[in-house]
Motif scaffolding. Structure first.
Motif, PDB file in Angstrom:
ATOM      1  N   LEU A  88       3.262  -4.546  -4.910  1.00 19.01           N
ATOM      2  CA  LEU A  88       2.631  -3.267  -5.218  1.00 19.01           C
ATOM      3  C   LEU A  88       2.908  -2.246  -4.121  1.00 19.01           C
ATOM      4  CD1 LEU A  88       0.822  -1.770  -7.205  1.00 19.01           C
ATOM      5  CD2 LEU A  88      -1.161  -2.610  -5.959  1.00 19.01           C
ATOM      6  N   GLU A  89       2.961  -2.688  -2.873  1.00 15.46           N
ATOM      7  CA  GLU A  89       3.282  -1.782  -1.773  1.00 15.46           C
ATOM      8  C   GLU A  89       4.662  -1.153  -1.966  1.00 15.46           C
ATOM      9  OE1 GLU A  89       2.899  -3.960   1.824  1.00 15.46           O
ATOM     10  OE2 GLU A  89       0.759  -3.591   2.020  1.00 15.46           O
ATOM     11  N   GLN A  90       5.631  -1.946  -2.408  1.00 18.15           N
ATOM     12  CA  GLN A  90       6.970  -1.418  -2.641  1.00 18.15           C
ATOM     13  C   GLN A  90       6.971  -0.405  -3.786  1.00 18.15           C
ATOM     14  OE1 GLN A  90       9.457  -2.123  -0.521  1.00 18.15           O
ATOM     15  NE2 GLN A  90       7.909  -3.318   0.566  1.00 18.15           N
ATOM     16  N   LEU A  91       6.158  -0.640  -4.815  1.00 19.92           N
ATOM     17  CA  LEU A  91       6.067   0.324  -5.916  1.00 19.92           C
ATOM     18  C   LEU A  91       5.441   1.635  -5.443  1.00 19.92           C
ATOM     19  CD1 LEU A  91       4.874  -1.965  -8.865  1.00 19.92           C
ATOM     20  CD2 LEU A  91       7.150  -0.989  -8.511  1.00 19.92           C
ATOM     21  N   ILE A  92       4.444   1.557  -4.560  1.00 18.00           N
ATOM     22  CA  ILE A  92       3.810   2.759  -4.023  1.00 18.00           C
ATOM     23  C   ILE A  92       4.832   3.585  -3.247  1.00 18.00           C
ATOM     24  CG2 ILE A  92       2.088   3.596  -2.387  1.00 18.00           C
ATOM     25  CD1 ILE A  92       0.316   1.241  -3.202  1.00 18.00           C
ATOM     26  N   LEU A  93       5.649   2.921  -2.433  1.00 20.28           N
ATOM     27  CA  LEU A  93       6.669   3.632  -1.660  1.00 20.28           C
ATOM     28  C   LEU A  93       7.749   4.212  -2.572  1.00 20.28           C
ATOM     29  CD1 LEU A  93       7.099   1.148   1.332  1.00 20.28           C
ATOM     30  CD2 LEU A  93       5.906   3.337   1.355  1.00 20.28           C
ATOM     31  N   LYS A  94       8.124   3.453  -3.610  1.00 22.49           N
ATOM     32  CA  LYS A  94       9.180   3.906  -4.516  1.00 22.49           C
ATOM     33  C   LYS A  94       8.775   5.162  -5.268  1.00 22.49           C
ATOM     34  CE  LYS A  94      11.868   2.380  -8.542  1.00 22.49           C
ATOM     35  NZ  LYS A  94      12.106   1.264  -9.490  1.00 22.49           N
ATOM     36  N   HIS A  95       7.518   5.227  -5.730  1.00 24.15           N
ATOM     37  CA  HIS A  95       7.044   6.347  -6.540  1.00 24.15           C
ATOM     38  C   HIS A  95       6.337   7.410  -5.707  1.00 24.15           C
ATOM     39  CE1 HIS A  95       7.993   4.385 -10.402  1.00 24.15           C
ATOM     40  NE2 HIS A  95       7.589   3.264  -9.835  1.00 24.15           N
ATOM     41  N   ASN A  96       6.329   7.272  -4.365  1.00 24.92           N
ATOM     42  CA  ASN A  96       5.656   8.240  -3.480  1.00 24.92           C
ATOM     43  C   ASN A  96       4.197   8.449  -3.870  1.00 24.92           C
ATOM     44  OD1 ASN A  96       7.823   8.801  -1.740  1.00 24.92           O
ATOM     45  ND2 ASN A  96       8.694  10.265  -3.182  1.00 24.92           N
ATOM     46  N   ALA A  97       3.543   7.381  -4.279  1.00 26.64           N
ATOM     47  CA  ALA A  97       2.136   7.496  -4.670  1.00 26.64           C
ATOM     48  C   ALA A  97       1.228   7.735  -3.468  1.00 26.64           C
ATOM     49  CB  ALA A  97       1.690   6.230  -5.404  1.00 26.64           C
ATOM     50  N   HIS A  98       1.733   7.502  -2.260  1.00 23.85           N
ATOM     51  CA  HIS A  98       0.938   7.675  -1.041  1.00 23.85           C
ATOM     52  C   HIS A  98       1.091   9.074  -0.443  1.00 23.85           C
ATOM     53  CE1 HIS A  98       5.010   6.888   0.248  1.00 23.85           C
ATOM     54  NE2 HIS A  98       4.715   7.254   1.480  1.00 23.85           N
ATOM     55  N   GLN A  99       1.770   9.979  -1.143  1.00 23.24           N
ATOM     56  CA  GLN A  99       2.121  11.268  -0.573  1.00 23.24           C
ATOM     57  C   GLN A  99       0.883  12.121  -0.289  1.00 23.24           C
ATOM     58  OE1 GLN A  99       5.010  13.350  -2.937  1.00 23.24           O
ATOM     59  NE2 GLN A  99       5.887  14.370  -1.178  1.00 23.24           N
ATOM     60  N   GLU A 100      -0.178  11.976  -1.071  1.00 27.41           N
ATOM     61  CA  GLU A 100      -1.367  12.812  -0.909  1.00 27.41           C
ATOM     62  C   GLU A 100      -2.393  12.203   0.055  1.00 27.41           C
ATOM     63  OE1 GLU A 100      -1.350  15.673  -2.139  1.00 27.41           O
ATOM     64  OE2 GLU A 100       0.285  15.539  -3.598  1.00 27.41           O
ATOM     65  N   THR A 101      -2.095  11.050   0.641  1.00 23.68           N
ATOM     66  CA  THR A 101      -3.068  10.407   1.525  1.00 23.68           C
ATOM     67  C   THR A 101      -3.144  11.138   2.858  1.00 23.68           C
ATOM     68  OG1 THR A 101      -1.364   8.904   2.348  1.00 23.68           O
ATOM     69  CG2 THR A 101      -2.695   8.143   0.499  1.00 23.68           C
ATOM     70  N   THR A 102      -4.350  11.154   3.447  1.00 23.46           N
ATOM     71  CA  THR A 102      -4.522  11.684   4.793  1.00 23.46           C
ATOM     72  C   THR A 102      -4.501  10.580   5.831  1.00 23.46           C
ATOM     73  OG1 THR A 102      -6.947  11.556   4.579  1.00 23.46           O
ATOM     74  CG2 THR A 102      -5.887  13.621   3.936  1.00 23.46           C
ATOM     75  N   ASN A 103      -4.753   9.347   5.391  1.00 19.05           N
ATOM     76  CA  ASN A 103      -4.727   8.215   6.321  1.00 19.05           C
ATOM     77  C   ASN A 103      -4.666   6.918   5.514  1.00 19.05           C
ATOM     78  OD1 ASN A 103      -4.728   6.850   8.731  1.00 19.05           O
ATOM     79  ND2 ASN A 103      -6.931   6.938   9.021  1.00 19.05           N
ATOM     80  N   ILE A 104      -4.000   5.924   6.075  1.00 12.65           N
ATOM     81  CA  ILE A 104      -3.924   4.590   5.472  1.00 12.65           C
ATOM     82  C   ILE A 104      -4.297   3.578   6.542  1.00 12.65           C
ATOM     83  CG2 ILE A 104      -2.459   2.892   4.315  1.00 12.65           C
ATOM     84  CD1 ILE A 104      -0.696   5.147   3.351  1.00 12.65           C
ATOM     85  N   LYS A 105      -5.311   2.762   6.255  1.00 11.30           N
ATOM     86  CA  LYS A 105      -5.782   1.769   7.215  1.00 11.30           C
ATOM     87  C   LYS A 105      -5.575   0.359   6.660  1.00 11.30           C
ATOM     88  CE  LYS A 105      -9.325   4.435   9.696  1.00 11.30           C
ATOM     89  NZ  LYS A 105     -10.763   4.490  10.063  1.00 11.30           N
ATOM     90  N   GLU A 106      -5.098  -0.525   7.513  1.00 10.27           N
ATOM     91  CA  GLU A 106      -4.943  -1.926   7.136  1.00 10.27           C
ATOM     92  C   GLU A 106      -6.213  -2.676   7.496  1.00 10.27           C
ATOM     93  OE1 GLU A 106      -1.961  -5.756   7.894  1.00 10.27           O
ATOM     94  OE2 GLU A 106      -1.595  -3.820   8.876  1.00 10.27           O
ATOM     95  N   VAL A 107      -6.817  -3.326   6.528  1.00  8.02           N
ATOM     96  CA  VAL A 107      -8.051  -4.090   6.730  1.00  8.02           C
ATOM     97  C   VAL A 107      -7.834  -5.499   6.195  1.00  8.02           C
ATOM     98  CG1 VAL A 107      -9.544  -2.058   6.623  1.00  8.02           C
ATOM     99  CG2 VAL A 107      -8.985  -3.275   4.524  1.00  8.02           C
ATOM    100  N   LYS A 108      -8.779  -6.358   6.459  1.00  5.97           N
ATOM    101  CA  LYS A 108      -8.668  -7.735   5.994  1.00  5.97           C
ATOM    102  C   LYS A 108      -8.688  -7.783   4.471  1.00  5.97           C
ATOM    103  CE  LYS A 108     -10.788 -12.303   6.424  1.00  5.97           C
ATOM    104  NZ  LYS A 108     -11.907 -13.092   6.986  1.00  5.97           N
ATOM    105  N   GLY A 109      -7.634  -8.330   3.904  1.00  7.25           N
ATOM    106  CA  GLY A 109      -7.567  -8.474   2.452  1.00  7.25           C
ATOM    107  C   GLY A 109      -6.890  -7.339   1.723  1.00  7.25           C
TER     108      GLY A 109
END
Length: 369
Positions: free
Chosen positions: A168-189
């Motif tokens: 799913l992460e690769q699909l998000i990068l492929k379709h630029n679905a993260h373009q409107e985010t102000t921040n992305i945090k890695e958490v457990k799970g």
């Protein structure tokens, strides 16, 4: 033989300098016309464009920020829009002049035409220099400030290896679905996506649901309110859970669910995860699909084994026994645990869907049940 003289071009004298020229409506040579009329008058030779050094986007007035590569068509269009007086002339050509990328200068060479005097068209080329000024865009400003996000999307998958999550992460990068985010945090799970607007978070939830089977819950938190104006400020949180089945998992189905999926065997292999989970009976090559609605309505569907449980086996013999389905073919495969090779003669005959891919001497991975 009679002599016929050739036609001679009639020349006139320029009314300013007296140079012999072909007749034209202005009765002037090109140099005199240029000395008297400057068609670039009113067009600025220097301008400023604003650039955010955090997200590397350029400001397109009044409030649009766009991503442009150096010397790209998008950047050239942005530069030309800064010159309002270009609408009074005809633009013939425009192109970049190379400058050092770190110089914060962009040079553009323009060629324009304009009618002067009576039916006289004059063409002229000139350069415009743009100064790239640093300016923080509103999105980056909110990131640097407190209370940066208006909505948050929490994406989780409750499995050990999270292969579907990585896909799913690769699909998000492929379709630029993260373009409107102000921040992305890695958490457990999983990951937390922060957005400045609620609509962007809803768009992300819908995107995730269209790519893989998910279920989501939403909640809101009151930040402030004004009783006199009847207004309130909320923060929204969307919890998205991804189906805990990954590719190559061995899945156990309840008897009732297996019957509803075309009377497929209760023990199946996950062949692929897309908008639905594609499963296959490795003994008959029968296939079916598990939708997100089917899974969340009956969570007794559980993965028995994952790729971490795969063991190595040595292929002793392959005997094709059944039909083919795409790139799969049924076969009775005689295998021996790789740890037992050379120690004993314990072999096992299993039914496999990889009959057309296996050969004597291959090392394969399989579930040791």
């Amino acid at each position: 033989m009679d002599f016929v003289p050739g036609a001679r071009e009639q020349l006139i004298l320029c009314c300013e300098c007296g140079t012999a020229i072909p007749p034209n409506p202005a009765n002037m040579c090109v140099n005199c016309v240029r000395s008297m009329v400057d068609i670039t008058e009113g067009i600025p030779k220097q301008a400023t464009i604003h650039w955010c050094k955090n997200c590397e986007r350029y400001l397109q007035p009044p409030a649009t920020w766009m991503t442009c590569e150096l010397e790209s068509r998008e950047l050239l269009a942005l530069c030309l829009k800064k010159l309002k007086a270009l609408s009074k002339v005809r633009l013939v050509d425009a192109g970049f002049i190379w400058t050092e990328p770190h110089s914060r200068r962009i040079k553009v060479k323009l060629t324009i035409q304009k009618e002067v005097f009576a039916a006289t068209i004059l063409q002229q080329a000139f350069e415009v220099e743009y100064v790239v000024a640093s300016m923080m865009c509103p999105d980056c400003t909110r990131v640097m400030a407190q209370n940066t996000w208006k909505a948050k999307v929490q994406v989780r998958q409750k499995v050990d290896h999270q292969r579907t999550f990585f896909y799913l992460e690769q699909l998000i990068l492929k379709h630029n679905a993260h373009q409107e985010t102000t921040n992305i945090k890695e958490v457990k799970g999983g990951l937390d996506f922060h957005f400045a607007q609620r609509s962007h978070a809803i768009k992300m939830v819908e995107f995730l649901g269209s790519m893989v089977p998910t279920r989501s819950k939403s909640s809101e938190q009151l930040i402030s309110s004004d009783e006199h104006l009847s207004t309130a400020n909320f923060k929204f949180t969307y919890a998205v859970e991804i189906i805990p089945i990954c590719k190559d998992d061995l899945v156990a189905l309840p008897r009732k669910t297996a019957n509803s999926l075309g009377h497929i065997a209760p023990l199946v292999l996950c062949a692929r995860v897309g908008s639905t989970v594609h499963i296959m009976d490795f003994k008959t090559l029968q296939t079916s699909e598990i939708s997100g609605t089917t899974y969340w309505r009956n969570e007794a569907i559980t993965p028995v084994c994952s790729r971490r449980d795969l063991k190595k086996f040595y292929v002793v013999d392959v005997d094709l026994v059944g039909p083919r389905a795409g790139r799969h073919a049924l076969a009775d495969v005689t295998v021996q645990r790789l740890a037992d090779v050379g120690k004993n003669d314990n072999v096992v005959i299993v039914r496999s869907h990889l009959g057309n891919m296996l050969n004597f001497g291959d090392i394969v991975l399989g579930y040791d049940l």
